[in-house]
Enzyme design. Sequence first.
Site, mmCIF file in Angstrom:
data_model
loop_
_atom_site.group_PDB
_atom_site.id
_atom_site.type_symbol
_atom_site.label_atom_id
_atom_site.label_comp_id
_atom_site.label_asym_id
_atom_site.label_seq_id
_atom_site.Cartn_x
_atom_site.Cartn_y
_atom_site.Cartn_z
ATOM 1 N N SER A 173 0.861 -1.195 0.000
ATOM 2 C CA SER A 173 0.000 0.000 0.000
ATOM 3 C C SER A 173 0.891 1.237 0.000
ATOM 4 O O SER A 173 2.053 1.166 0.413
ATOM 5 C CB SER A 173 -0.867 0.012 1.268
ATOM 6 N N TYR A 186 -2.924 -0.919 10.423
ATOM 7 C CA TYR A 186 -2.816 -1.157 8.971
ATOM 8 C C TYR A 186 -1.466 -0.642 8.443
ATOM 9 O O TYR A 186 -0.756 -1.355 7.721
ATOM 10 C CB TYR A 186 -3.976 -0.457 8.269
#
Length: 288
Positions: A173, A186
């Site tokens: 990401s 995350y």
Amino acid sequence: MNPEQHNNLDTLPDVVMPECPQRNLLRGQKALVTGANSGIGRSVALYLAKEGADVVVNYVFDDASAKEVVDEIKRKGGHAIAIKADVSNETEVQSMFASMLEEFGTIDILVNNAGLQSDAAFDEMTLEQWNKVINVNLTGQFLCAREAIREFKRRGVISEISCAAGKIISISSVHEVIPWGGHVNYAASKGGVMLMNKSLAQEVAPYRIRVNSVCPGAIRTPINRTAWETPEAYDDLMKLIPYNRIGEPVDIGRAVVWLASDDSDYINGISLFVDGGMTLYPGFAEGG
Ligand code: NAD
């Protein structure tokens, strides 16, 4: 698209993605995509199949959507099977790889895609929320990569199939480098993926194994629906994306095909940002 349309940033149309021509770049290769029954994983599975790979569609829940991906691949003349396994469970991962090897004989490409969020302010985050995200997003990638590396090393290079003994592509990401308050678990998981992959790439390169990451920006999938489903949310999101459109799952599918193919044979240990410029600090375009 008419170039003049670019002049008015407020009226940019939605992008129609061109179809990827069939080139059979991955003919004869066997691929496993985790979390392939939704969003990015689904698109990656379809694109790998389109280039001639046989594909394992991994999923953890919703048999029907996994079957839909398998059927779609078969309908276009490809070969795919669905295997249910929780990527954070060691026994289930090992049994998934055993089933794949039994069915396909080997593995050439692993796409470590499965992931989730469980957001909370840091002081309200439970240990369960922390562990869930780390277990799926980071430990899950470790468990699947370890099984793939074992098979890549056992089999070695088969030059008629690929220059490499195996390829791992992680879906990381932009948050492997962009801090993300309210989503600390995350961001920590994706930061972990970055150094796991770079360290692993360094370790296994002598075996002709390549390990790379694709780092999506904002891609239109269920995981981030609230960021794009209303016009207000979409406009807010565009403040973070210089290229002024949301990413589509096919943007990631095509990048993964390239990293899985011999066209990228000398690429190892990179993080490829596919983000419309989100990592370019867009706030500095006019400020700073
Ligand atoms: P998604 O929710 O559509 O897909 C996630 C997939 O992972 C689903 O199929 C889900 O069932 C699966 N999954 C979750 N836990 C699992 C487990 N324990 N075992 C096996 N599968 C499991 O979301 P997406 O956007 O397609 O996300 C795919 C990946 O892309 C994730 O790793 C996510 O972090 C990453 N990503 C997405 C975006 C984005 O904007 N959509 C941006 C950056 C990174």
